[in-house]
Design an enzyme around this catalytic site. Structure first.
Site, mmCIF file in Angstrom:
data_model
loop_
_atom_site.group_PDB
_atom_site.id
_atom_site.type_symbol
_atom_site.label_atom_id
_atom_site.label_comp_id
_atom_site.label_asym_id
_atom_site.label_seq_id
_atom_site.Cartn_x
_atom_site.Cartn_y
_atom_site.Cartn_z
ATOM 1 N N GLU A 204 68.418 -44.493 0.118
ATOM 2 C CA GLU A 204 68.060 -45.180 -1.323
ATOM 3 C C GLU A 204 66.632 -45.465 -1.481
ATOM 4 O O GLU A 204 66.117 -46.699 -1.580
ATOM 5 C CB GLU A 204 68.926 -46.218 -1.729
ATOM 6 C CG GLU A 204 70.437 -45.713 -1.969
ATOM 7 C CD GLU A 204 71.208 -47.015 -2.784
ATOM 8 O OE1 GLU A 204 70.939 -47.863 -3.081
ATOM 9 O OE2 GLU A 204 72.454 -46.584 -3.085
ATOM 10 N N GLU A 326 77.841 -42.176 -0.251
ATOM 11 C CA GLU A 326 78.110 -43.483 -0.872
ATOM 12 C C GLU A 326 78.802 -43.279 -2.056
ATOM 13 O O GLU A 326 78.320 -42.769 -3.047
ATOM 14 C CB GLU A 326 77.121 -44.584 -0.842
ATOM 15 C CG GLU A 326 76.618 -45.072 0.232
ATOM 16 C CD GLU A 326 75.478 -46.297 -0.003
ATOM 17 O OE1 GLU A 326 75.737 -47.212 -0.749
ATOM 18 O OE2 GLU A 326 74.515 -46.014 1.210
HETATM 19 O O1 AHR Z 1 77.246 -50.036 -0.066
HETATM 20 C C1 AHR Z 1 76.593 -51.054 -0.912
HETATM 21 C C2 AHR Z 1 75.002 -50.698 -1.052
HETATM 22 O O2 AHR Z 1 75.055 -49.906 -2.029
HETATM 23 C C3 AHR Z 1 74.389 -49.942 0.011
HETATM 24 O O3 AHR Z 1 73.807 -50.697 1.036
HETATM 25 C C4 AHR Z 1 73.301 -49.460 -0.579
HETATM 26 O O4 AHR Z 1 73.000 -48.235 -0.118
HETATM 27 C C5 AHR Z 1 73.789 -49.124 -2.139
HETATM 28 O O5 AHR Z 1 73.108 -49.438 -3.059
#
Ligand code: AHR
Length: 526
Positions: A204, A326
């Site tokens: 990110e 994610e």
């Molecule tokens: O999963 C929680 C957070 O969500 C992670 O650290 C980040 O990559 C995303 O914004």
């Protein structure tokens, strides 16, 4: 839809009376879906890596959730909870991403190697400002991967790290020769190099990973990836940090500018059902929340299609994989817990989200080569929750268990015609489905009834020549209410059961799905 009240054994046209374990469910009028499983037109392999996982130094995921230390009274193997190891081995998790998430871009790997008592204590800047004692580091992570049979996916620090630091970490983990870093690894107790197949270069980086522009990150990626080397037979899949949510411009720029040294681009997608500022509760929610969450979850299908178009433009041969590294539901933190720890309960609604999401991933198997639910234990849409020495398996865990049959199986296209499930202005397809064929020739069909109240009558026509199915068996996950969940006092409220609601006649398959259920059927024969 008109509701009818049924006597316990009554059966009226269009209304199903369902027995789910000990509960009798008086369902609304049944929804209908007609499927055509085009078993004679096999598609790509469904990579088992879409059933991947993610464990971050966040809240109680690593500490308490996985790592209790070798001196703990909680049964453990070299410091890692034995109950968690056993549960994860059972579902054959293919890969595990670590150490973040946002944490990855503040992590300096040297902090987490060497004698545990000498490791530095650092502040975890993203997740509550807690002190990280680094007792779980590279050796512990790779040991854990070995214990559960998962391929390691290491996320390197771009936001606050350097190409040199990343290169050293790779050498430390994977170099089999006689360098200083390989010797350091040996003196820290691991003579042989590890195999590390997946390397994320940042996370990110448009946000917590450095708030960069896509142009700047692309240039950094090009630089870092040069130093991400394959040593001693290790083959790295290098993964660029891709877009979050619907911000696909980032992907377009990255795809345009990064053509070499990249085997995958990540994408993150969280299901909120509302806004980041005003998240929904994980339990005790109204029916409108069920629809809001499911509607949001299904959006990932359109997002993947859009992302694929962009990737097809820049990578027409399909060489670079899309890694949804994610995904999952994100609710308000459980009342009474630290909001920065992102601890939430997990209900049958989360199981329905997981089942429907996997059905979507299967349809995108040509480009989607990995996905990692966030997160493994005690954080967001977790598979496992722990409290002291207690552990429970969530409804989401059970979906991963039931869907194991699709690991590395061949995708079979399914045409779905389904009634909608509606509430006020919200409308969802009542049924989600996907199918695959395994190495033994069995066909597995996963069906999700997204309706929170109505049963679904599914009729499937299996179009295939040269193969006859003679038996159908299955498993079901369902629950008496929209927010039924497992607790430490009642850990088995939601668990899979044998499914007897399917019949097979020739090439015609029929199944009656209770409301809010996930079913996986196996068709076997000659
Ligand atoms: O999963 C929680 C957070 O969500 C992670 O650290 C980040 O990559 C995303 O914004």
């Amino acid at each position: 839809m008109k509701r009818r009240v049924l006597a316990p054994s009554a059966s009226l046209f269009g209304v199903l009376l369902l027995h789910t374990g000990t509960d009798v469910v008086l369902a609304q009028e049944a929804k209908h879906a007609t499927l055509t499983i085009r078993a004679g037109e096999p598609g790509p392999q469904i990579s088992r890596h879409i059933y991947g996982h993610f464990a971050e130094h966040l809240g109680r995921c690593i500490y308490d959730g996985l790592w209790v230390g070798p001196k703990s009274s909680i049964p453990n193997t070299r410091g890692i909870r034995s109950d968690v190891i056993e549960a994860l081995r059972k579902i054959k998790i293919p890969n595990l991403r670590w150490p973040g998430g946002c944490f990855a871009d503040q992590y300096h790997w040297r902090d987490g190697v060497g004698a545990a008592e000498q490791r530095p204590r650092r502040v975890n800047i993203h997740w509550g400002g807690v002190v990280e004692d680094n007792s779980f580091g590279t050796h512990e992570f790779l040991d854990f991967g070995g214990l559960i049979g998962a391929d390691p996916y290491v996320a390197a620090n771009v936001g606050s790290g350097s190409p040199q630091e990343m290169a050293d970490w790779i050498e430390y983990m994977t170099f089999g020769g006689d360098s200083d870093l390989a010797q350091l690894r040996q003196s820290n107790g691991h003579p042989q190099p590890w195999k590390v197949p997946f390397l994320g270069i940042g996370n990110e980086n448009w946000g917590c990973g450095g708030r960069m522009t896509p142009e700047y990150y692309s240039d950094l990626y090009r630089r870092f990836s040069v130093y991400a080397r394959d040593w001693s037979g290790n083959r790295l899949q290098r993964i660029a940090a891709g877009p979050g949510g619907t911000e696909l411009h980032w992907l377009d720029v990255l795809g345009e500018r990064v053509k070499e040294g990249v085997q995958g681009i990540s994408m993150h997608y969280y299901t909120l059902g509302n806004t980041w500022q005003d998240k929904l509760p994980a339990t005790g929610f109204p029916e409108s929340d069920w629809y809001a969450v499911l509607r949001d979850a299904l959006k990932i299908g359109g997002l993947l299609a859009d992302a694929e178009k962009i990737m097809d433009k820049h990578d027409p041969t399909g060489r670079v994989g899309l890694y949804v590294d994610e995904w999952g539901t994100w609710y308000k933190a459980e009342p009474g817990t630290n909001p920065a720890f992102l601890y939430q309960q997990n209900t049958i609604r989360d199981a329905v989200v997981a089942g429907a999401t996997f059905n979507i991933f299967h349809r995108h198997a040509k480009r989607v080569k990995m996905a990692n639910i966030a997160q493994l234990v005690n954080v967001l849409q977790a598979l496992i929750l722990t409290e002291g020495d207690k552990m429970l398996l969530t409804p989401t865990y059970h979906v991963f268990d039931m869907y194991q049959v699709h690991h590395d199986a061949t995708f079979l296209p399914v045409d779905v015609q389904t009634d909608n499930s509606t509430l006020g202005g919200e409308s969802l397809p009542a049924v989600s489905a996907s199918a695959s064929r395994d190495a033994q020739g069995r066909v597995h069909v996963s069906l999700v009834n997204l309706d929170p109240k109505a049963a679904a009558a599914v009729e499937a026509r299996i179009v295939i020549e040269g193969q006859k199915f003679t038996s159908v068996s299955g498993r079901i996950l369902t629950a008496p209410a929209m927010d039924t969940h497992n607790t430490f006092d009642a850990p088995n409220r939601v668990q899979p059961a044998a499914f007897t609601g399917a019949t097979l006649q020739g090439s015609s398959l029929k199944a009656q799905l209770p409301p809010r259920s996930v079913v996986v059927l196996t068709l076997a024969g000659t």
